[in-house]
Design a protein around this motif. Structure first.
Motif, PDB file in Angstrom:
ATOM      1  N   MET A  26      49.059  -7.511  11.971  1.00 39.15           N
ATOM      2  CA  MET A  26      48.287  -6.390  11.345  1.00 39.15           C
ATOM      3  C   MET A  26      49.339  -5.778  10.306  1.00 39.15           C
ATOM      4  O   MET A  26      48.887  -5.615   9.103  1.00 39.15           O
ATOM      5  CB  MET A  26      47.804  -5.525  12.299  1.00 39.15           C
ATOM      6  CG  MET A  26      46.927  -4.258  11.994  1.00 39.15           C
ATOM      7  SD  MET A  26      45.856  -3.666  13.294  1.00 39.15           S
ATOM      8  CE  MET A  26      47.315  -3.033  14.444  1.00 39.15           C
ATOM      9  N   GLY A  27      50.299  -5.220  10.594  1.00 34.44           N
ATOM     10  CA  GLY A  27      51.110  -4.643   9.601  1.00 34.44           C
ATOM     11  C   GLY A  27      50.454  -3.379   8.727  1.00 34.44           C
ATOM     12  O   GLY A  27      49.768  -2.790   9.294  1.00 34.44           O
ATOM     13  N   VAL A  28      50.844  -3.461   7.696  1.00 31.19           N
ATOM     14  CA  VAL A  28      50.534  -2.490   6.686  1.00 31.19           C
ATOM     15  C   VAL A  28      48.918  -2.563   6.280  1.00 31.19           C
ATOM     16  O   VAL A  28      48.521  -1.800   5.779  1.00 31.19           O
ATOM     17  CB  VAL A  28      51.383  -2.568   5.474  1.00 31.19           C
ATOM     18  CG1 VAL A  28      52.762  -2.034   5.745  1.00 31.19           C
ATOM     19  CG2 VAL A  28      51.353  -3.796   4.534  1.00 31.19           C
ATOM     20  N   PHE A  29      48.320  -3.892   6.591  1.00 31.23           N
ATOM     21  CA  PHE A  29      47.028  -3.945   6.224  1.00 31.23           C
ATOM     22  C   PHE A  29      46.167  -3.011   6.851  1.00 31.23           C
ATOM     23  O   PHE A  29      45.171  -2.778   6.449  1.00 31.23           O
ATOM     24  CB  PHE A  29      46.602  -5.462   6.717  1.00 31.23           C
ATOM     25  CG  PHE A  29      47.141  -6.542   6.084  1.00 31.23           C
ATOM     26  CD1 PHE A  29      46.576  -6.784   4.748  1.00 31.23           C
ATOM     27  CD2 PHE A  29      48.163  -7.288   6.445  1.00 31.23           C
ATOM     28  CE1 PHE A  29      47.402  -7.832   3.881  1.00 31.23           C
ATOM     29  CE2 PHE A  29      48.771  -8.341   5.663  1.00 31.23           C
ATOM     30  CZ  PHE A  29      48.237  -8.467   4.290  1.00 31.23           C
ATOM     31  N   VAL A  30      46.553  -2.263   8.045  1.00 25.62           N
ATOM     32  CA  VAL A  30      45.665  -1.465   8.750  1.00 25.62           C
ATOM     33  C   VAL A  30      45.634  -0.225   8.010  1.00 25.62           C
ATOM     34  O   VAL A  30      44.659   0.581   8.086  1.00 25.62           O
ATOM     35  CB  VAL A  30      46.076  -1.052   9.968  1.00 25.62           C
ATOM     36  CG1 VAL A  30      47.379  -0.584  10.020  1.00 25.62           C
ATOM     37  CG2 VAL A  30      45.022  -0.296  10.856  1.00 25.62           C
ATOM     38  N   TYR A  31      46.513   0.041   6.978  1.00 23.17           N
ATOM     39  CA  TYR A  31      46.548   1.169   6.323  1.00 23.17           C
ATOM     40  C   TYR A  31      45.855   1.209   4.800  1.00 23.17           C
ATOM     41  O   TYR A  31      45.501   2.112   4.370  1.00 23.17           O
ATOM     42  CB  TYR A  31      48.058   1.949   5.985  1.00 23.17           C
ATOM     43  CG  TYR A  31      48.853   1.984   7.386  1.00 23.17           C
ATOM     44  CD1 TYR A  31      48.396   3.150   8.142  1.00 23.17           C
ATOM     45  CD2 TYR A  31      49.915   1.219   7.522  1.00 23.17           C
ATOM     46  CE1 TYR A  31      48.944   3.328   9.374  1.00 23.17           C
ATOM     47  CE2 TYR A  31      50.402   1.526   8.962  1.00 23.17           C
ATOM     48  CZ  TYR A  31      50.169   2.534   9.688  1.00 23.17           C
ATOM     49  OH  TYR A  31      50.889   2.938  10.781  1.00 23.17           O
ATOM     50  N   LEU A  32      45.928   0.118   4.445  1.00 24.34           N
ATOM     51  CA  LEU A  32      45.227  -0.128   3.216  1.00 24.34           C
ATOM     52  C   LEU A  32      43.881   0.312   2.738  1.00 24.34           C
ATOM     53  O   LEU A  32      43.529   1.142   1.814  1.00 24.34           O
ATOM     54  CB  LEU A  32      45.318  -1.634   2.662  1.00 24.34           C
ATOM     55  CG  LEU A  32      46.578  -2.380   2.273  1.00 24.34           C
ATOM     56  CD1 LEU A  32      46.371  -3.881   1.781  1.00 24.34           C
ATOM     57  CD2 LEU A  32      47.320  -1.381   1.286  1.00 24.34           C
TER      58      LEU A  32
ATOM     59  N   SER B 239      40.572  -4.509   6.543  1.00 25.06           N
ATOM     60  CA  SER B 239      40.310  -4.117   7.746  1.00 25.06           C
ATOM     61  C   SER B 239      39.818  -5.448   8.803  1.00 25.06           C
ATOM     62  O   SER B 239      40.141  -5.365   9.952  1.00 25.06           O
ATOM     63  CB  SER B 239      39.026  -3.112   7.637  1.00 25.06           C
ATOM     64  OG  SER B 239      37.775  -4.088   6.828  1.00 25.06           O
ATOM     65  N   ALA B 240      39.191  -6.450   8.449  1.00 22.62           N
ATOM     66  CA  ALA B 240      39.015  -7.495   8.990  1.00 22.62           C
ATOM     67  C   ALA B 240      40.182  -8.314   9.707  1.00 22.62           C
ATOM     68  O   ALA B 240      40.308  -8.614  10.809  1.00 22.62           O
ATOM     69  CB  ALA B 240      38.047  -8.886   8.331  1.00 22.62           C
ATOM     70  N   ASN B 241      41.169  -8.444   8.709  1.00 21.95           N
ATOM     71  CA  ASN B 241      42.623  -8.832   9.307  1.00 21.95           C
ATOM     72  C   ASN B 241      43.125  -8.032  10.448  1.00 21.95           C
ATOM     73  O   ASN B 241      43.680  -8.530  11.264  1.00 21.95           O
ATOM     74  CB  ASN B 241      43.648  -9.194   8.063  1.00 21.95           C
ATOM     75  CG  ASN B 241      44.857  -9.532   8.493  1.00 21.95           C
ATOM     76  OD1 ASN B 241      45.711  -8.540   8.941  1.00 21.95           O
ATOM     77  ND2 ASN B 241      45.177 -10.820   8.416  1.00 21.95           N
ATOM     78  N   ALA B 242      43.127  -6.585  10.108  1.00 27.40           N
ATOM     79  CA  ALA B 242      43.675  -5.818  11.018  1.00 27.40           C
ATOM     80  C   ALA B 242      42.888  -5.864  12.301  1.00 27.40           C
ATOM     81  O   ALA B 242      43.571  -5.724  13.486  1.00 27.40           O
ATOM     82  CB  ALA B 242      43.677  -4.452  10.524  1.00 27.40           C
ATOM     83  N   ALA B 243      41.629  -6.125  12.341  1.00 28.31           N
ATOM     84  CA  ALA B 243      40.817  -5.818  13.458  1.00 28.31           C
ATOM     85  C   ALA B 243      41.115  -7.387  14.274  1.00 28.31           C
ATOM     86  O   ALA B 243      41.357  -7.113  15.550  1.00 28.31           O
ATOM     87  CB  ALA B 243      39.322  -5.935  13.324  1.00 28.31           C
ATOM     88  N   VAL B 244      41.053  -8.453  13.642  1.00 26.75           N
ATOM     89  CA  VAL B 244      41.334  -9.747  14.294  1.00 26.75           C
ATOM     90  C   VAL B 244      42.740  -9.658  14.953  1.00 26.75           C
ATOM     91  O   VAL B 244      42.842 -10.247  16.248  1.00 26.75           O
ATOM     92  CB  VAL B 244      41.159 -10.817  13.323  1.00 26.75           C
ATOM     93  CG1 VAL B 244      41.680 -12.187  14.084  1.00 26.75           C
ATOM     94  CG2 VAL B 244      39.549 -10.830  12.944  1.00 26.75           C
ATOM     95  N   THR B 245      43.689  -9.203  14.061  1.00 30.32           N
ATOM     96  CA  THR B 245      45.101  -9.326  14.636  1.00 30.32           C
ATOM     97  C   THR B 245      45.346  -8.413  15.831  1.00 30.32           C
ATOM     98  O   THR B 245      45.810  -8.929  16.869  1.00 30.32           O
ATOM     99  CB  THR B 245      45.849  -8.885  13.518  1.00 30.32           C
ATOM    100  OG1 THR B 245      45.957  -9.700  12.436  1.00 30.32           O
ATOM    101  CG2 THR B 245      47.550  -8.754  13.979  1.00 30.32           C
ATOM    102  N   LEU B 246      44.676  -7.185  15.810  1.00 29.51           N
ATOM    103  CA  LEU B 246      44.833  -6.288  16.985  1.00 29.51           C
ATOM    104  C   LEU B 246      44.240  -6.913  18.316  1.00 29.51           C
ATOM    105  O   LEU B 246      44.768  -6.747  19.463  1.00 29.51           O
ATOM    106  CB  LEU B 246      44.380  -4.972  16.551  1.00 29.51           C
ATOM    107  CG  LEU B 246      44.480  -3.938  17.804  1.00 29.51           C
ATOM    108  CD1 LEU B 246      45.912  -3.820  18.272  1.00 29.51           C
ATOM    109  CD2 LEU B 246      43.881  -2.617  17.544  1.00 29.51           C
ATOM    110  N   VAL B 247      42.995  -7.561  18.053  1.00 33.26           N
ATOM    111  CA  VAL B 247      42.305  -8.398  19.122  1.00 33.26           C
ATOM    112  C   VAL B 247      43.159  -9.351  19.984  1.00 33.26           C
ATOM    113  O   VAL B 247      43.180  -9.379  20.971  1.00 33.26           O
ATOM    114  CB  VAL B 247      40.815  -8.780  18.777  1.00 33.26           C
ATOM    115  CG1 VAL B 247      40.258  -9.489  19.888  1.00 33.26           C
ATOM    116  CG2 VAL B 247      39.840  -7.659  18.274  1.00 33.26           C
TER     117      VAL B 247
END
Length: 344
Positions: free
Chosen positions: A1-7, A327-335
């Motif tokens: 997820m990393g910084v992608f969640v903040y973008l 947001s899709a990358n962050a959501a999938v990664t966190l799941v």
């Protein structure tokens, strides 16, 4: 997820140039739809990422209802600076929820109050209210009025035609007697055509969308102001087309804006816009009048790339796409991280 969640929280900045340029370089209809779409997607993405941060932040709180494994170091490493941002996101998401709920409830409450006030008036598209305060606005209805049955004889006074028009536009045009007294016959027709365009175009939906988006992310406030202007310009152009006289429409708007107290809420469209803190109608009315005194804008659906507005639109489109992908990358990664932590 990393910084992608903040973008997605900062990518709405890419829409700021188009918010300024599209209002004056694109056809108002195209600008309204485009800006509202950008605002909706960017707001949803930023809110989703706030929710993801809230999950990580809530898992760190004592006595939380989440699985204990969700507070493991593996999960926390998925979010940079999780100790600060996770807890801050809880407050931010709560503020977003309260702000959006307040805006939506106010919109619904004002509409219901206006509908109750018109309950005793004759049916039809135009609702003339006896009032010393000058105002005019378009009131959308939850359901269309019934169309006259085929084969029935039209009423001599044309009430069937007015009912049919109200059914197509799904709303009523509310005008006070004080407003009508300020306008001449042709200017009254232009005013009605303007409000009818608001109903036919469903402008209240665009206004509500950008208002909720601005509550979800303050960086989207310029888009809210831009859509408030472009929706009025859209109605101006439709009124000019319907009446065939741009000068009359410009004169009607100028007179109405000088005396009108505005619409009861910013999410309802009216000739003078919503009420500002000073009690006057909002919106750059002189620019609207100047636009009507000039030629009609060209109906270009997408601007050329190598122009200022074209580059601004593409920058906003890229930013919106990047926000959605992030947001899709962050959501999938966190799941995936949470699922792995739970299984362990």
């Amino acid at each position: 997820m990393g910084v992608f969640v903040y973008l997605p929280l900062v990518l709405p900045l890419t829409a700021l140039p188009v918010a300024r340029l599209a209002a004056y370089r694109l056809h108002p209809r195209v600008a309204t739809r485009l800006l509202a779409a950008f605002a909706a997607v960017l707001a949803v993405c930023s809110t989703l990422c706030l929710g993801l941060l809230v999950v990580v932040g809530t898992a760190q709180l004592a006595g939380n209802p989440l699985p204990d494994a969700w507070s493991d170091p593996e999960v926390r490493r998925a979010v940079p600076y999780d100790g600060i941002t996770g807890k801050a996101a809880i407050v931010a998401l709560a503020a977003v929820a309260v702000g959006c709920a307040e805006a939506a409830l106010r919109h619904r409450r004002v509409r219901r109050r206006a509908q109750r006030a018109l309950a005793g008036l004759p049916a039809g598209e135009l609702a003339v209210v006896t009032d010393d305060a000058p105002y005019a606005y378009a009131l959308p209805l939850p359901l269309p009025l019934p169309l006259p049955r085929t084969g029935t004889r039209a009423a001599p006074d044309g009430s069937d035609a007015r009912t049919a028009t109200a059914a197509r536009t799904r709303g009523r045009i509310v005008v006070s007697t004080a407003m009508l007294a300020c306008l001449g016959p042709r200017e009254r027709a232009a005013l009605v055509a303007h409000e009818r365009a608001h109903l036919a175009g469903g402008h209240h939906r665009f206004l509500l969308t950008v208002r909720l988006a601005a509550r979800a992310n303050p960086l989207l406030r310029p888009l809210r102001a831009a859509v408030a202007y472009t929706s009025e310009r859209w109605a101006d152009e439709e009124a000019a087309r319907a009446t065939g006289d741009r000068t009359v429409v410009a004169r009607a708007i100028g007179k109405a804006a000088l005396v009108s107290r505005g619409t009861p809420t910013p999410t309802l469209a009216g000739v003078a816009g919503p009420v500002t803190a000073s009690g006057t109608g909002a919106g750059p009315v002189p620019r609207r009048v100047a636009a009507l005194l000039g030629p009609a804008p060209a109906a270009v659906r997408w601007p050329p790339v190598f122009t200022a507005v074209g580059l601004a639109v593409w920058a906003a489109a890229v930013g919106t796409l990047g926000s959605a992908l992030s947001s899709a990358n962050a959501a999938v990664t966190l799941v995936l991280v949470l699922r792995a932590a739970t299984q362990l």
